[in-house]
Scaffold this motif. Structure first.
Motif, mmCIF file in Angstrom:
data_model
loop_
_atom_site.group_PDB
_atom_site.id
_atom_site.type_symbol
_atom_site.label_atom_id
_atom_site.label_comp_id
_atom_site.label_asym_id
_atom_site.label_seq_id
_atom_site.Cartn_x
_atom_site.Cartn_y
_atom_site.Cartn_z
ATOM 1 N N PHE A 53 0.850 19.059 2.891
ATOM 2 C CA PHE A 53 1.165 17.799 3.563
ATOM 3 C C PHE A 53 2.127 18.030 4.714
ATOM 4 O O PHE A 53 2.943 18.953 4.687
ATOM 5 N N ALA B 280 6.867 9.279 4.667
ATOM 6 C CA ALA B 280 5.415 9.157 4.743
ATOM 7 C C ALA B 280 4.844 10.498 5.195
ATOM 8 O O ALA B 280 5.469 11.221 5.969
ATOM 9 N N ARG B 281 3.659 10.828 4.684
ATOM 10 C CA ARG B 281 3.071 12.124 5.015
ATOM 11 C C ARG B 281 1.555 12.045 4.946
ATOM 12 O O ARG B 281 1.000 11.100 4.374
ATOM 13 N N ASN B 282 0.918 13.053 5.543
ATOM 14 C CA ASN B 282 -0.539 13.095 5.491
ATOM 15 C C ASN B 282 -1.020 14.523 5.280
ATOM 16 O O ASN B 282 -0.264 15.469 5.429
ATOM 17 N N GLU C 162 0.103 9.242 2.442
ATOM 18 C CA GLU C 162 1.009 8.692 1.430
ATOM 19 C C GLU C 162 2.133 7.977 2.147
ATOM 20 O O GLU C 162 2.665 8.477 3.139
ATOM 21 N N THR D 107 0.850 -1.188 0.000
ATOM 22 C CA THR D 107 0.000 0.000 0.000
ATOM 23 C C THR D 107 0.883 1.234 0.000
ATOM 24 O O THR D 107 1.803 1.343 0.810
ATOM 25 N N ILE D 108 0.607 2.152 -0.934
ATOM 26 C CA ILE D 108 1.401 3.377 -1.016
ATOM 27 C C ILE D 108 0.588 4.624 -0.678
ATOM 28 O O ILE D 108 1.143 5.713 -0.561
ATOM 29 N N GLY D 109 -0.716 4.465 -0.516
ATOM 30 C CA GLY D 109 -1.534 5.614 -0.162
ATOM 31 C C GLY D 109 -2.947 5.209 0.193
ATOM 32 O O GLY D 109 -3.406 4.121 -0.159
ATOM 33 N N SER D 110 -3.618 6.105 0.906
ATOM 34 C CA SER D 110 -5.025 5.875 1.217
ATOM 35 C C SER D 110 -5.726 7.217 1.386
ATOM 36 O O SER D 110 -5.090 8.248 1.631
ATOM 37 N N ASN E 202 8.396 7.226 -0.086
ATOM 38 C CA ASN E 202 8.782 6.851 -1.443
ATOM 39 C C ASN E 202 10.304 6.879 -1.550
ATOM 40 O O ASN E 202 10.904 7.942 -1.751
ATOM 41 N N VAL F 149 -5.823 12.196 3.775
ATOM 42 C CA VAL F 149 -4.955 11.502 2.826
ATOM 43 C C VAL F 149 -3.667 11.082 3.533
ATOM 44 O O VAL F 149 -3.106 11.851 4.317
ATOM 45 N N THR G 50 -4.114 16.915 -4.152
ATOM 46 C CA THR G 50 -2.924 17.307 -4.903
ATOM 47 C C THR G 50 -2.446 18.693 -4.482
ATOM 48 O O THR G 50 -1.247 18.969 -4.467
#
Length: 94
Positions: free
Chosen positions: A85, A53-55, A43, A19-22, A46, A41, A81
């Motif tokens: 974040f 990781a960030r939200n 992520e 899983t790379i995002g939700s 990467n 969100v 987008t």
């Protein structure tokens, strides 16, 4: 509430799936015909580009609920987008 999970399956090999995002999309206007939504969100990190990781949190306002679910998802993705974040803290640094 809608919950969207994005999984990466490198080369189509399920054993490498991760899983790379939700995204969580929650109606905050009592299911009115034209509704507002809060969008959360996350992520994953990467390593290819060196990001952690960030939200983020954003909103979708005045969405006509009679549209297809994809219209809401597109609006939420567009807002995400442009969202500000914040990096998530790693447990080993606390």
């Amino acid at each position: 509430m809608l919950i969207i999970t994005i999984d990466l399956v490198p080369g189509g090999y399920e054993s490498f799936r991760r899983t790379i995002g939700s995204m969580r999309i929650a109606n905050v206007t009592n299911l009115a015909d034209v509704s507002d939504y809060e969008v959360d969100v996350i992520e994953g990190a990467n390593p290819l580009v060196g990001t952690r990781a960030r939200n983020a949190r954003c909103t979708v306002e005045r969405h006509d609920r009679r549209q297809a679910v994809w219209a809401l998802l597109a609006k939420a993705a567009d807002e995400a987008t442009r969202a500000k974040f914040e990096e998530l803290r790693s447990p080993e640094k606390e």
